[in-house]
Design an enzyme around this catalytic site. Sequence first.
Site, PDB file in Angstrom:
ATOM      1  N   LYS A 197       0.835  -1.201   0.000  1.00 51.26           N
ATOM      2  CA  LYS A 197       0.000   0.000   0.000  1.00 51.26           C
ATOM      3  C   LYS A 197       0.872   1.254   0.000  1.00 51.26           C
ATOM      4  CE  LYS A 197      -1.624   2.274   3.439  1.00 51.26           C
ATOM      5  NZ  LYS A 197      -2.261   2.766   4.670  1.00 51.26           N
ATOM      6  N   ASP A 215      -6.393   0.937   0.959  1.00 48.74           N
ATOM      7  CA  ASP A 215      -6.477   1.213   2.390  1.00 48.74           C
ATOM      8  C   ASP A 215      -7.856   0.761   2.875  1.00 48.74           C
ATOM      9  OD1 ASP A 215      -8.231   3.091   1.425  1.00 48.74           O
ATOM     10  OD2 ASP A 215      -7.232   4.820   2.316  1.00 48.74           O
TER      11      ASP A 215
END
Length: 326
Positions: A197, A215
């Site tokens: 991420k 997320d």
Amino acid sequence: MAESPAKRATAGKAAAKKAPAKKAPAKRAASTAASTAAAPAKKTVAKKAAAKKTVAKKAVTASPARKAAARKPESRVAMVRRARRINRELAELYPYAHPELDFTNPFELLVATVLSAQTTDLRVNQTTPRLFAVCPTPEDMAAIAPEELEELIRPTGFFRAKAKSLIGLSTALRDRFGGEVPGRLEDLVTLPGVGRKTANVVLGNAFGVPGITVDTHFGRLARRFGWTTQEDPEKVEADVAAIFPKSEWTMLSHRVVFHGRRVCHSRKPACGACPIAPLCPAYGEGETDPDKARKLLKYELGGQPGQRLKPPAGYPGQPAPPLASA
């Protein structure tokens, strides 16, 4: 033979006692007539009640939420078309979508993204000006005392673990990459505290390399939109990447995250104020009344400051306040 006066008196009393019994049929007739007269009224009330139930049932049946629940399973082609239309709608809704972390170079973005774990971008943006004034380069951050760094980043929470990661990645950048943030996913994920991420955030926004940032907001909306059923971020990323062209990945991430923070919240989505509600299979999970839903909108859509102290040009909202005045 003539009856005696006593016998006649006794017979009169007996006749008097029997007289009321003859009137009983008349009372029963009156009661039957009243019941017959009241029957139409009762039927009318029953019909009205049944009509109200029918109307209520139709209203529930016709609601968007019920329609969404009753939809037939989509084909893969139909889902992809709907997903890409959602992306186009979000692009019109958020033409100013952007990363909501303040940064001026790849190192600042990398550090800010690591700090954003378990806190808001707003709190990170309120914390990093002081941090970067003390540690503007990887060399500076690698050399700082852990206790001093912990104090600088304390407002973001989990400051001891984050300080350890920041010193570790800064040391790695200094020793292995000449003090520069690498522009490859394979290199970025070798840094302490950096996962896919964080790497995709840095690649997409500092180097222009397309990436999908999964997320909590992105994962939640991807499932609500029916793009995936997965919970694991890497599997969500793979499912979504198969739907959209690579050129859209970075901006898609911004748009979906923007929508998750402003409209499609975790606990109480503002369904009644959502422009893409007709395309959403999860419509009805949140508030559907338009007036009540509008009160749930956040940041610039709700007339409040955004998350960046220095928002990019074209942002329609107000800048966030510094930490001292927050």
